[in-house]
Structures are given as structure tokens and as C-alpha cells.
Design a protein around this motif. Structure first.
Motif, mmCIF file in Angstrom:
data_model
loop_
_atom_site.group_PDB
_atom_site.id
_atom_site.type_symbol
_atom_site.label_atom_id
_atom_site.label_comp_id
_atom_site.label_asym_id
_atom_site.label_seq_id
_atom_site.Cartn_x
_atom_site.Cartn_y
_atom_site.Cartn_z
ATOM 1 N N ALA A 189 -25.136 15.622 -10.155
ATOM 2 C CA ALA A 189 -25.339 17.069 -10.295
ATOM 3 C C ALA A 189 -25.275 17.749 -8.923
ATOM 4 C CB ALA A 189 -26.673 17.344 -10.973
ATOM 5 N N ALA A 190 -25.882 17.135 -7.925
ATOM 6 C CA ALA A 190 -25.850 17.706 -6.583
ATOM 7 C C ALA A 190 -24.443 17.667 -5.998
ATOM 8 C CB ALA A 190 -26.818 16.955 -5.677
ATOM 9 N N HIS A 191 -23.735 16.576 -6.248
ATOM 10 C CA HIS A 191 -22.384 16.449 -5.710
ATOM 11 C C HIS A 191 -21.448 17.451 -6.394
ATOM 12 C CE1 HIS A 191 -19.355 14.582 -3.324
ATOM 13 N NE2 HIS A 191 -18.679 14.089 -4.351
ATOM 14 N N TRP A 192 -21.609 17.639 -7.699
ATOM 15 C CA TRP A 192 -20.778 18.613 -8.398
ATOM 16 C C TRP A 192 -21.036 20.025 -7.871
ATOM 17 C CZ3 TRP A 192 -16.768 18.095 -11.777
ATOM 18 C CH2 TRP A 192 -16.316 19.269 -12.385
ATOM 19 N N GLU A 193 -22.286 20.327 -7.588
ATOM 20 C CA GLU A 193 -22.610 21.648 -7.049
ATOM 21 C C GLU A 193 -21.871 21.898 -5.740
ATOM 22 O OE1 GLU A 193 -26.524 24.421 -5.988
ATOM 23 O OE2 GLU A 193 -26.777 22.354 -6.684
ATOM 24 N N ALA A 194 -21.664 20.844 -4.970
ATOM 25 C CA ALA A 194 -20.987 20.984 -3.682
ATOM 26 C C ALA A 194 -19.464 20.948 -3.799
ATOM 27 C CB ALA A 194 -21.445 19.869 -2.740
ATOM 28 N N THR A 195 -18.941 20.322 -4.864
ATOM 29 C CA THR A 195 -17.490 20.086 -4.929
ATOM 30 C C THR A 195 -16.813 20.672 -6.164
ATOM 31 O OG1 THR A 195 -17.804 17.960 -6.086
ATOM 32 C CG2 THR A 195 -17.739 17.903 -3.673
ATOM 33 N N GLY A 196 -17.567 21.143 -7.130
ATOM 34 C CA GLY A 196 -16.986 21.477 -8.423
ATOM 35 C C GLY A 196 -16.405 22.860 -8.561
ATOM 36 N N TYR A 197 -16.488 23.679 -7.528
ATOM 37 C CA TYR A 197 -16.048 25.076 -7.658
ATOM 38 C C TYR A 197 -14.608 25.194 -8.141
ATOM 39 C CZ TYR A 197 -14.141 29.578 -6.302
ATOM 40 O OH TYR A 197 -13.478 30.769 -6.315
ATOM 41 N N LEU A 198 -13.701 24.451 -7.523
ATOM 42 C CA LEU A 198 -12.287 24.590 -7.864
ATOM 43 C C LEU A 198 -12.028 24.152 -9.305
ATOM 44 C CD1 LEU A 198 -9.612 25.488 -6.667
ATOM 45 C CD2 LEU A 198 -9.196 23.102 -5.987
ATOM 46 N N ALA A 199 -12.699 23.097 -9.749
ATOM 47 C CA ALA A 199 -12.522 22.634 -11.129
ATOM 48 C C ALA A 199 -13.021 23.671 -12.127
ATOM 49 C CB ALA A 199 -13.256 21.312 -11.332
ATOM 50 N N GLU A 200 -14.088 24.341 -11.807
ATOM 51 C CA GLU A 200 -14.659 25.335 -12.719
ATOM 52 C C GLU A 200 -13.863 26.632 -12.743
ATOM 53 O OE1 GLU A 200 -18.773 26.144 -12.105
ATOM 54 O OE2 GLU A 200 -19.383 24.034 -12.171
ATOM 55 N N HIS A 201 -13.207 26.943 -11.646
ATOM 56 C CA HIS A 201 -12.694 28.287 -11.417
ATOM 57 C C HIS A 201 -11.663 28.730 -12.460
ATOM 58 C CE1 HIS A 201 -11.922 31.899 -9.135
ATOM 59 N NE2 HIS A 201 -10.620 31.624 -9.081
ATOM 60 N N GLY A 202 -10.885 27.808 -13.011
ATOM 61 C CA GLY A 202 -9.836 28.190 -13.945
ATOM 62 C C GLY A 202 -10.293 28.351 -15.382
ATOM 63 N N THR A 203 -11.571 28.194 -15.659
ATOM 64 C CA THR A 203 -12.072 28.323 -17.023
ATOM 65 C C THR A 203 -11.911 29.762 -17.502
ATOM 66 O OG1 THR A 203 -13.721 26.651 -16.438
ATOM 67 C CG2 THR A 203 -14.023 27.819 -18.528
ATOM 68 N N ALA A 204 -11.416 29.928 -18.738
ATOM 69 C CA ALA A 204 -11.124 31.266 -19.253
ATOM 70 C C ALA A 204 -12.380 31.926 -19.815
ATOM 71 C CB ALA A 204 -10.053 31.190 -20.335
ATOM 72 N N THR A 205 -12.610 33.168 -19.429
ATOM 73 C CA THR A 205 -13.776 33.903 -19.922
ATOM 74 C C THR A 205 -13.791 34.015 -21.443
ATOM 75 O OG1 THR A 205 -13.994 35.137 -17.852
ATOM 76 C CG2 THR A 205 -14.984 36.117 -19.824
ATOM 77 N N PRO A 206 -12.689 34.421 -22.116
ATOM 78 C CA PRO A 206 -12.737 34.448 -23.589
ATOM 79 C C PRO A 206 -13.000 33.075 -24.185
ATOM 80 C CG PRO A 206 -10.860 35.707 -22.771
ATOM 81 C CD PRO A 206 -11.424 34.962 -21.602
#
Length: 404
Positions: free
Chosen positions: A276-293
């Protein structure tokens, strides 16, 4: 042939029965827009049975969520409260349906499972370490590792019948050898695509023992988790033990069970403090493309579309029964325990071409070529059962006619 475990009752007419092949072709999906023509007698047109999506209209509440997104111009970047709402809905559904309610703070958005897989390889495995993949497998898992500069170790699944028959099972000895040779990550797909297996708790415990022995990691693809039948019930791998939770990154999505792949919203579930801590530090790019709808629709699916899912599962079960009773001489048919994907082994037909190519030409039915699922899949085919029952009936009749 793997038979359906019980004799099914007569299935009454259902609204999905009205979904004709012509209707689906007019819809323009990739699954039904395969170029080419086919005709035999009075039967005409290719039947799309390869892409892993359902032909069924989405639940009303899911469609309403997308309409509300449009009406309210909710096309901006994701706010934290919508992500938190989706995470809470995911956790509640998993808790009620699958017996494990992960901490919502550790449920993170991604566009899809492949994005989660890419992030896991990059951020949670040793640089340069090989990836272990039981085969036949979901096709991109065979091609993405090379794009990430990783070696792929294909481990053919075994059969528990001892004579090459029976259920598909994991070859634990071969997985153990792959880890001993330096591999760092096992890709575990459960329920399994394309064989339809739902691995039981003893099998999952045996996987944990192997992975722990070598200090390895597991990427657990559980996108088909809600789609199980009869007595088969999905058990989240990370929930089977503390050891499994410590070495696993889980990925899922509502996209298979609620038929929303184009909305681009999946979930990564982190099951230990370090990840969880590592994802918080590295996961931004993976999350960024998620579609709001997609996030808003996913929340509605998990929270308010369980009745729709129940209805779809009953309909799919009828399609499983139809496959089990089909006269398909020479094909070894595996009726899925979970997913809507069946595996047809055509090696016994003695063809001088891939069986999938034969059935496109002779039956007008487009299935996934087993060779695309790995060397162990060569000679087999993946058949999507998630179509209207009349269309599936015609597809099976065409296949049977080609065989005879």
C-alpha cells in the motif's frame, strides 16, 4: 467432454433471446465487426464468439450512471470522493459476495487489469526477473512481458484425470522449478481464462507454499470473480492466508460481470502495508487513465446492479447447459465452472490447419485461436458463451454440421 453437473430445467423465454446476430452486427462492437462474409444454405454471416465481452444490454442503473455523467458534464479529472465511493462499493460487494471485504483505502482505480499488471511488474518485482504464466492463458499476458523487457516462462496446465482428461489444474512442480530458476512473479488468473476453472482453497494454498518457498510474488487477476456456477465459489487469493496477502497484488474490475469494458475502470486491491505504501509512491501513472464515467458506473454496478448480475448468471447457466448437451463429435469440450468462456480442444480432429480457422471457413463461427493463448493452447479454441441463446444454438449447430 466435460459434462454439466446436473440436468438443467427447461429455460423459459428471456428478453436476451431477442438479441439476433443482425442486431449485434449493427451495434458495431469489435466482437461483431469481424470483416469477411460467410454463407451455407440459408445461414449467412459470421458469428462473433471470440472477444471476452457479453452481448447483453447493461443494467439500467449502470446506463443511468453514464447518462448522469453526460448530463452533469462529469468528464473532468477524478475527485477523491468519487474514488472513495467506488472503493467502498467494491469492498462491500466483495465482502458480501466473496467473503472478503478489503480495506477501501487499499482499493485503487486503474483503467483495466492490464494496466495493473504492467504496474505490478514494474514496481513490485525484481528488475529483470522472469514472469511465470500457466497456459493456456489470457492472450495479452503472453505478449506484454516482452514489452516490459521481461522473459516469460510458460507453464502448461495439467489435467487431473491422469490420462490427459479431467479438469485443468496448475502444474505446481513446474511453477516451483520456474521460481527456482529465478522467476519473480506468478500470474494467477482465477476464475481462469480461458479454461473456466475456479480454483479451490486447497489449490490456492498449494500455490502459496510454492511462492513463499522462493520469496516470489503473485499477480492475481480476479476480473471474473462474480461469474461462477453451481457449487463453485470464487475465493480471493489474498484472503486465503496472511502469507498470500503479503505477496499478492490483486486486480479486478466490474467490466466482465456487468459488461462495461469500454468504460475503462478497474481496481487494484493492496493487501499489506508495504505494498500500500509503495503504491502510494508509484501508482499515480497507473491510476491516471481511469475514466470518470467508468468510476461512477462501476460504483452503481457494485452497489445497485446485483439483481441484473443474478439474472445474467442464470441465463449464462442455461447457455452452459446448451453447450454441454451439444453434439460436437471429435471435440473435447470443457464447460466452464466460472466465466462465460468455454474451451474446445480440437486436436483429435486431425486437421492440417488450426481448428479455429477451420470453423471460421466451414461454420462461420469466429473463436479465439488457442495458439494465441500459449503453446499449450495450440489445437484448441476459446468460445464465448455470452450471447443470446438462439444465436448460441445456431453457432453450435453450425459447428456440429462442420464436424459431420
Amino acid at each position: 467432454m466435460t459434462a454439466h453437473p446436473t440436468t438443467p430445467p427447461t429455460v423459459p423465454s428471456h428478453r436476451f433471446d431477442a438479441l439476433t446476430a443482425a442486431h449485434m452486427r449493427a451495434g458495431g462492437s469489435w466482437k461483431w465487426s469481424t470483416p469477411g462474409s460467410w454463407r451455407r444454405g440459408e445461414r449467412e454471416g459470421l458469428i462473433g464468439a471470440f472477444v471476452a465481452e457479453m452481448d447483453y444490454p447493461v443494467a439500467d442503473v449502470v446506463a443511468d450512471a453514464v447518462r448522469t455523467s453526460a448530463d452533469g458534464s462529469r468528464f473532468g479529472y477524478l475527485p477523491d470522493d468519487w474514488v472513495a465511493d467506488m472503493a467502498a462499493a467494491t469492498s462491500a460487494f466483495w465482502g458480501e459476495r466473496l467473503g472478503w471485504a478489503p480495506d477501501p483505502a487499499r482499493v485503487r482505480p486503474v483503467p483495466d487489469v492490464l494496466t495493473a499488471f504492467t504496474a505490478t511488474v514494474r514496481h513490485f518485482t525484481r528488475p529483470g526477473s522472469a514472469i511465470v504464466l500457466p497456459t493456456p492463458a489470457y492472450m495479452p499476458f503472453l505478449t506484454v512481458p516482452a514489452m516490459l523487457g521481461r522473459e516469460l516462462v510458460q507453464v502448461p496446465m495439467a489435467r487431473d484425470g491422469g490420462d490427459g482428461s479431467g479438469r485443468f489444474v496448475l502444474d505446481l512442480d513446474a511453477i516451483d522449478r520456474a521460481f527456482a530458476d529465478g522467476a519473480g512473479l506468478l500470474v494467477l488468473t482465477n476464475p481462469h481464462n480461458p479454461t473456466g476453472r475456479v480454483f479451490d482453497v486447497d489449490e490456492l494454498a498449494a500455490v502459496t507454499e510454492v511462492v513463499e518457498r522462493h520469496g516470489g510474488r503473485v499477480f492475481s487477476d480476479e476480473i471474473h470473480a462474480p461469474l461462477t456456477f453451481d457449487a463453485h465459489r470464487h475465493r480471493p487469493y489474498a484472503a486465503t492466508s496472511g502469507a498470500a496477502a503479503a505477496h499478492t497484488v490483486t486486480a479486478t474490475s466490474a467490466s466482465k460481470a456487468w459488461n462495461t469494458p469500454g468504460l475503462k475502470c478497474g481496481q487494484v486491491i493492496l493487501s499489506n502495508d508495504a505494498d500500500a505504501a509503495h503504491w502510494e509512491a508509484t501508482g499515480y501513472l497507473a491510476e491516471h487513465g481511469t475514466a470518470t464515467p467508468g468510476v461512477l458506473a462501476t460504483t452503481s454496478a457494485y452497489r445497485d446492479a446485483r439483481g441484473w448480475l443474478h439474472d445474467v448468471l442464470a441465463y449464462l447457466d442455461g447457455n452452459r447447459a446448451l453447450l454441454a448437451s451439444a453434439d460436437l463429435p471429435g471435440l473435447d469440450v470443457t464447460v466452464p465452472e466460472g466465466t462465460y468462456l468455454a474451451w474446445l480442444d480440437g486436436r483429435g480432429l486431425g486437421l492440417d490447419e488450426p481448428p479455429s480457422a477451420f470453423f471460421v471457413r466451414e461454420a462461420g463461427v469466429v473463436m479465439t485461436d488457442g495458439a494465441a493463448c500459449g503453446e499449450a493452447g495450440r489445437g484448441g479454441m476459446r468460445l464465448n458463451l455470452a450471447m443470446s441463446r438462439p444465436v448460441l444454438t445456431e453457432a453450435l449447430e453450425r459447428i456440429g454440421a462442420a464436424l459431420s
